[in-house]
Design a protein around this motif. Structure first.
Motif, PDB file in Angstrom:
ATOM      1  N   ALA B   7      -4.818   3.217  -5.220  1.00  0.00           N
ATOM      2  CA  ALA B   7      -5.691   4.349  -5.548  1.00  0.00           C
ATOM      3  C   ALA B   7      -4.972   5.637  -5.250  1.00  0.00           C
ATOM      4  N   LYS B   8      -5.299   6.688  -6.010  1.00  0.00           N
ATOM      5  CA  LYS B   8      -4.674   7.986  -5.750  1.00  0.00           C
ATOM      6  C   LYS B   8      -5.661   9.080  -6.128  1.00  0.00           C
ATOM      7  N   GLN B   9      -5.680  10.101  -5.281  1.00  0.00           N
ATOM      8  CA  GLN B   9      -6.535  11.233  -5.605  1.00  0.00           C
ATOM      9  C   GLN B   9      -5.734  12.155  -6.503  1.00  0.00           C
ATOM     10  N   ASN B  10      -6.244  12.390  -7.696  1.00  0.00           N
ATOM     11  CA  ASN B  10      -5.517  13.235  -8.635  1.00  0.00           C
ATOM     12  C   ASN B  10      -6.485  14.245  -9.216  1.00  0.00           C
ATOM     13  N   GLU B  11      -6.215  15.524  -8.963  1.00  0.00           N
ATOM     14  CA  GLU B  11      -7.051  16.630  -9.442  1.00  0.00           C
ATOM     15  C   GLU B  11      -8.512  16.386  -9.067  1.00  0.00           C
ATOM     16  N   GLY B  12      -8.686  15.892  -7.853  1.00  0.00           N
ATOM     17  CA  GLY B  12     -10.032  15.734  -7.338  1.00  0.00           C
ATOM     18  C   GLY B  12     -10.783  14.516  -7.860  1.00  0.00           C
ATOM     19  N   VAL B  13     -10.125  13.746  -8.722  1.00  0.00           N
ATOM     20  CA  VAL B  13     -10.815  12.580  -9.282  1.00  0.00           C
ATOM     21  C   VAL B  13     -10.230  11.317  -8.676  1.00  0.00           C
ATOM     22  N   HIS B  14     -11.050  10.462  -8.137  1.00  0.00           N
ATOM     23  CA  HIS B  14     -10.564   9.197  -7.586  1.00  0.00           C
ATOM     24  C   HIS B  14     -10.409   8.187  -8.710  1.00  0.00           C
ATOM     25  N   GLU B  15      -9.228   7.659  -8.857  1.00  0.00           N
ATOM     26  CA  GLU B  15      -9.003   6.633  -9.863  1.00  0.00           C
ATOM     27  C   GLU B  15      -8.798   5.308  -9.140  1.00  0.00           C
ATOM     28  N   ARG B  16      -9.258   4.254  -9.723  1.00  0.00           N
ATOM     29  CA  ARG B  16      -9.013   2.946  -9.151  1.00  0.00           C
ATOM     30  C   ARG B  16      -8.539   2.054 -10.294  1.00  0.00           C
ATOM     31  N   VAL B  17      -7.316   1.722 -10.231  1.00  0.00           N
ATOM     32  CA  VAL B  17      -6.703   1.010 -11.358  1.00  0.00           C
ATOM     33  C   VAL B  17      -6.219  -0.350 -10.890  1.00  0.00           C
ATOM     34  N   GLU B  18      -6.551  -1.367 -11.673  1.00  0.00           N
ATOM     35  CA  GLU B  18      -6.006  -2.697 -11.372  1.00  0.00           C
ATOM     36  C   GLU B  18      -4.666  -2.810 -12.084  1.00  0.00           C
ATOM     37  N   SER B  19      -3.658  -3.199 -11.353  1.00  0.00           N
ATOM     38  CA  SER B  19      -2.347  -3.251 -11.981  1.00  0.00           C
ATOM     39  C   SER B  19      -1.530  -4.383 -11.405  1.00  0.00           C
ATOM     40  N   LYS B  20      -0.318  -4.553 -11.998  1.00  0.00           N
ATOM     41  CA  LYS B  20       0.593  -5.566 -11.488  1.00  0.00           C
ATOM     42  C   LYS B  20       1.927  -4.897 -11.217  1.00  0.00           C
ATOM     43  N   VAL B  21       2.699  -5.535 -10.344  1.00  0.00           N
ATOM     44  CA  VAL B  21       3.991  -4.954  -9.985  1.00  0.00           C
ATOM     45  C   VAL B  21       4.957  -5.155 -11.157  1.00  0.00           C
ATOM     46  N   LEU B  22       5.560  -4.045 -11.596  1.00  0.00           N
ATOM     47  CA  LEU B  22       6.537  -4.141 -12.676  1.00  0.00           C
ATOM     48  C   LEU B  22       7.952  -4.222 -12.103  1.00  0.00           C
ATOM     49  N   VAL B  23       8.165  -3.362 -11.090  1.00  0.00           N
ATOM     50  CA  VAL B  23       9.505  -3.332 -10.474  1.00  0.00           C
ATOM     51  C   VAL B  23       9.335  -3.457  -8.966  1.00  0.00           C
ATOM     52  N   SER B  24      10.171  -4.268  -8.395  1.00  0.00           N
ATOM     53  CA  SER B  24      10.129  -4.408  -6.944  1.00  0.00           C
ATOM     54  C   SER B  24      11.531  -4.234  -6.387  1.00  0.00           C
ATOM     55  N   ALA B  25      11.679  -3.252  -5.472  1.00  0.00           N
ATOM     56  CA  ALA B  25      12.979  -3.022  -4.836  1.00  0.00           C
ATOM     57  C   ALA B  25      12.915  -3.592  -3.434  1.00  0.00           C
ATOM     58  N   LYS B  26      13.901  -4.418  -3.072  1.00  0.00           N
ATOM     59  CA  LYS B  26      13.863  -5.073  -1.752  1.00  0.00           C
ATOM     60  C   LYS B  26      15.158  -4.804  -1.003  1.00  0.00           C
ATOM     61  N   GLY B  27      15.062  -3.980   0.017  1.00  0.00           N
ATOM     62  CA  GLY B  27      16.187  -3.708   0.918  1.00  0.00           C
ATOM     63  C   GLY B  27      17.429  -3.188   0.213  1.00  0.00           C
ATOM     64  N   LEU B  28      17.211  -2.250  -0.691  1.00  0.00           N
ATOM     65  CA  LEU B  28      18.356  -1.750  -1.482  1.00  0.00           C
ATOM     66  C   LEU B  28      19.303  -0.919  -0.624  1.00  0.00           C
ATOM     67  N   THR B  29      20.561  -1.300  -0.669  1.00  0.00           N
ATOM     68  CA  THR B  29      21.600  -0.530   0.013  1.00  0.00           C
ATOM     69  C   THR B  29      22.720  -0.276  -0.990  1.00  0.00           C
ATOM     70  N   LYS B  30      23.198   0.943  -0.975  1.00  0.00           N
ATOM     71  CA  LYS B  30      24.334   1.254  -1.847  1.00  0.00           C
ATOM     72  C   LYS B  30      25.350   2.086  -1.068  1.00  0.00           C
ATOM     73  N   THR B  31      26.527   1.556  -0.969  1.00  0.00           N
ATOM     74  CA  THR B  31      27.599   2.321  -0.313  1.00  0.00           C
ATOM     75  C   THR B  31      28.753   2.467  -1.300  1.00  0.00           C
ATOM     76  N   TYR B  32      29.433   3.551  -1.180  1.00  0.00           N
ATOM     77  CA  TYR B  32      30.649   3.739  -1.978  1.00  0.00           C
ATOM     78  C   TYR B  32      31.642   4.559  -1.173  1.00  0.00           C
ATOM     79  N   ARG B  33      32.875   4.545  -1.645  1.00  0.00           N
ATOM     80  CA  ARG B  33      33.932   5.225  -0.890  1.00  0.00           C
ATOM     81  C   ARG B  33      34.202   6.587  -1.506  1.00  0.00           C
ATOM     82  N   ARG B  34      34.336   7.572  -0.637  1.00  0.00           N
ATOM     83  CA  ARG B  34      34.781   8.888  -1.078  1.00  0.00           C
ATOM     84  C   ARG B  34      36.060   9.156  -0.297  1.00  0.00           C
ATOM     85  N   GLY B  35      37.198   8.872  -0.882  1.00  0.00           N
ATOM     86  CA  GLY B  35      38.472   8.931  -0.177  1.00  0.00           C
ATOM     87  C   GLY B  35      38.501   7.823   0.855  1.00  0.00           C
ATOM     88  N   THR B  36      38.701   8.210   2.135  1.00  0.00           N
ATOM     89  CA  THR B  36      38.728   7.185   3.182  1.00  0.00           C
ATOM     90  C   THR B  36      37.345   6.988   3.798  1.00  0.00           C
TER      91      THR B  36
END
Lengths: 390, 238
Positions: B7-36
């Motif tokens: 649920a989210k309050q948007n412009e004063g209106v409470h919406e209640r939406v039934e939905s499903k997970v489209l994308v799930s990110a789990k413990g994302l780590t990204k490292t890269y090298r910049r020189g040393t």
């Protein structure tokens, strides 16, 4: 929208750079095309000329056989002569079918035009089965047989009397006119052998003898027999197939050298194309990233860049072929002034097969030159490509 | 398939939406090298995106927003962790499979528009279909009408304003009917009027049920979304 259209539009982005790159390919392809067309033209021309000569063996005075062959083919004033007596020895050699004696001389008119006279006898018809004759061969003193071009230039017809060009005080009567043979002999004037020997003050002398064999497959044996006859030491026996092979060998050696130069030019042009497309890939890294982000696979990117390279080379190839075709006439004149044994036919003989071969060569060049830039472009990861330009 | 309620309050209106997970990110780590130096752009980021959700990723420059967006769009692979799209993990997928995902599931919009200058508006729009080998002329016309650029179909990008270019870029991102639209600073190069037009377009697409994720520094755009993921030093702020 097609792949080819996108590649073409990319090619036209930097018009000057693309044009300069194409011209590199065009020069290399033009060189290749001219070389192949020259080889074909020379080969065809030489074969036609030797066929027109009608003989299997040419007997000439001692000296360079190639100079002699060239003089016999194109008409010239000879520096040395054969004795008429040798004719009998040649004629009676085993395997000889016909031996036609010739006395040739070339004179210059006051306007600088060369006029070639040939003294012949009736045996000439046996070695020139392709001759189409209106009238008759010159057999009586004063009779002249005209080549097709000579008759046209001198405005003469059968039965007319005229002053012999470049021989003051001498007159002749046209006894016949030859149909065109498309060779140098179209411009010759033929007279009885005895007249020629008398007019040019070489009694009992010949310039060359045209020999036809009973069996052309027995060439080696007959040549050996001719060289072994009494007069053999004073004559050069030139089998025309050998002459053709020798001259063709010389041309092939030159072709090999020129071919190496053309190959180097193609490699340099290919490196230029590769470098240009690599620069284009670097400039368009972000676009490649965008294309990857909207679903282009590594093979899609490879295909696009490779196609661009092939297009540059193909257009360059077409330009090269056109340049070579346009410049063929000038190249022909340039070569003719430098080649001692050039046949009278077209030296540059462009053929559809040669054009296709050159365009195929340009496409192969493009395919090879495109591999490196296409591979590099396809190896870019989408995120690297997007970041590279930011 | 995970089903969630939010649920989210948007412009004063409470919406209640039934939905499903489209994308799930789990413990994302990204490292890269910049020189040393080793840079940790993302550090253990986990969250779910519901289907039809309009989300903003916000944070200071260098917080890892764009890196996260690239990972969500399969433009890059995480050093560790995994992303699940439509119930399928992208971990260990080949470049070919990731390309297929980008082609079919994801639409990308860039700050710099990313239009090819040699192509017309229509050709830019149809570019993704060249790779997906789909016939989409009717869809392209429909999208051009939706973004109000039907009259500009034969123009080149250099004949368009920034707002128009971004609308073309959004239309192009939608040509293959993606499940999710990812936009990196979509209003970053636009003035307020054009920025507002893009915002309205996003709202319209959201109303039509499209899942949208925007990376933005624009507070108006961020506030207009249903949900904000705040990143700081590569980590999600709770």
């Amino acid at each position: 929208m097609t792949w080819a259209k996108i590649a073409l539009q990319n090619m036209l982005r930097r018009k000057l750079r693309t044009f300069a790159t194409m011209m590199g390919v065009a020069v290399a392809v033009a060189a290749l095309f001219s070389l192949l067309a020259f080889q074909r033209g020379y080969q065809n021309g030489m074969r036609d000329e030797l066929d027109r000569l009608g003989a299997h063996v040419l007997v000439v005075p001692k000296g360079c056989p190639y100079d002699s062959a060239s003089m016999a083919l194109h008409g010239a004033s000879w520096p040395c002569y054969l004795k008429s007596a040798y004719l009998e020895q040649v004629r009676t050699t085993r395997g000889v079918s016909v031996a036609a004696p010739i006395f040739m001389n070339a004179l210059y008119e006051s306007n600088g035009t060369q006029q070639v006279y040939l003294g012949i006898n009736e045996t000439i018809q046996a070695v020139k089965p392709g001759w189409k004759l209106e009238g008759s061969l010159p057999t009586k003193t004063g009779e002249i047989l005209l080549g097709a071009t000579a008759a046209k230039n001198l405005h003469l017809q059968i039965g007319q009397e005229f002053n012999l060009p470049a021989i003051p005080g001498e007159r002749g009567k046209v006894c016949g006119v030859l149909a065109s043979t498309q060779g140098a002999e179209d411009a010759f004037l033929y007279m009885p052998l005895s007249d020629a020997q008398r007019l040019f003050k070489r009694p009992a002398q010949l310039t060359h003898i045209l020999v036809r064999l009973q069996d052309p497959n027995a060439l080696e044996n007959v040549v050996e027999a001719l060289r072994g006859c009494e007069a053999g030491m004073d004559m050069n026996i030139v089998p025309l197939t050998h002459l053709f092979q020798t001259i063709q060998g010389l041309v092939n050696s030159t072709r090999l050298l020129l071919g190496c130069i053309a190959l180097i030019a193609l490699i340099v042009a290919g490196a230029g194309v590769s470098n240009t497309v690599l620069m284009a890939v670097t400039e368009r890294t972000r676009e490649i990233g965008v294309m990857r982000s909207v679903g282009a696979s590594t093979s899609d990117i490879f295909r696009l860049i490779w196609l661009e390279t092939v297009q540059i080379c193909l257009v360059g190839g077409v330009l090269g072929v056109l340049t070579a075709l346009i410049g063929a006439q000038h190249l022909e004149e340039w070569l003719r002034n430098r080649l001692p044994f050039s046949p009278s036919g077209a030296l540059i003989h462009p053929e559809a097969g040669i054009m296709l071969l050159c365009l195929l060569g340009a496409a192969v060049l493009g395919s090879m030159a495109g591999l490196l830039p296409a591979w590099r472009a396809s190896r870019l990861s989408p995120v690297e490509a997007i970041r590279a330009a930011l | 398939m995970v089903v969630a309620m939010y649920a989210k309050q948007n412009e004063g209106v409470h919406e209640r939406v039934e939905s499903k997970v489209l994308v799930s990110a789990k413990g994302l780590t990204k490292t890269y090298r910049r020189g040393t130096e080793e840079v940790r752009a993302l550090d253990g980021v986990s969250f779910d995106l519901q289907q039809g959700e309009f989300t903003a990723i916000v944070g200071q420059s260098g917080a890892g927003k764009t890196t996260l967006l690239h990972l969500l769009g399969c433009m890059d692979t995480p050093t560790s962790g995994e992303i699940i799209i439509g119930g399928h993990s992208t971990k260990g997928l080949s470049d070919r499979a990731l390309t297929q995902l980008r082609r079919e599931q994801v639409g990308f919009v860039f700050q710099h528009f990313g239009l090819l200058p040699t192509l017309t508006v229509m050709e830019n729009l149809l570019l993704p279909t060249l790779f997906s080998k789909r016939e989409a002329k009717a869809r392209a016309n429909e999208l051009l009408e939706q973004v109000g650029l039907t009259q500009r179909r034969n123009h080149h990008p250099n004949q368009l304003s920034g707002g128009e270019m971004q609308r073309v870029a959004i239309a192009r991102a939608l040509i293959n009917r993606p499940q999710i639209l990812l936009a990196d600073e979509p209003t970053g190069n636009l003035d307020s009027v054009n920025g507002e037009a893009i915002l309205q377009l996003f709202h319209q697409l959201h109303r039509e049920g499209l899942t949208i994720v925007v990376v933005t520094h624009n507070p108006i755009l961020a506030d207009a979304t249903q949900r904000q993921l705040v990143l700081r030093d590569g980590q999600l702020v709770p």
